[in-house]
Design a protein around this motif. Structure first.
Motif: not given
Length: 104
Positions: A10, A13-14, A16-18, A20-21, A24
């Motif tokens: 988890t 994943a957090v 990786i999301q940070a 990627v965000r 972007r």
């Protein structure tokens, strides 16, 4: 052990999301910055073109007005010449008439 592994997944994943965000956001910011630069360049060109058109129109107006004023000046000079000619012809005619009256 299973809960720990789920927690680590988890958290990964957090992370990786940070990442990627963030990527972007930076990409979107660069695109937005480029779009703003394009818009500013276009607006500058548009303003310069508008000012050039106004300058051309002002030049045309000045040309017409100066031509009109020059024409009025020419007509005024012609009027003065005609006035002087008429007074001169009148004086010559009166002198001729006076001369002829002397012999009557």
């Amino acid at each position: 052990c299973r809960a720990l592994r789920s927690f680590r997944q988890t958290m990964a994943a957090v992370d990786i999301q940070a990442i990627v965000r963030g990527w972007r956001s930076r990409t979107n910011y660069r695109q937005t910055k480029a779009a703003r630069k394009i818009q500013a360049s276009f607006r500058g060109w548009l303003a310069r073109d508008f000012i050039e058109d106004q300058h051309d129109c002002a030049t045309q107006i000045q040309r017409v007005v100066r031509g009109y004023l020059a024409t009025l000046d020419v007509y005024a000079c012609i009027y003065k010449v005609i006035l002087i000619q008429s007074f001169t012809r009148m004086k010559i005619a009166m002198e001729a008439a006076t001369y002829r009256m002397a012999f009557i």
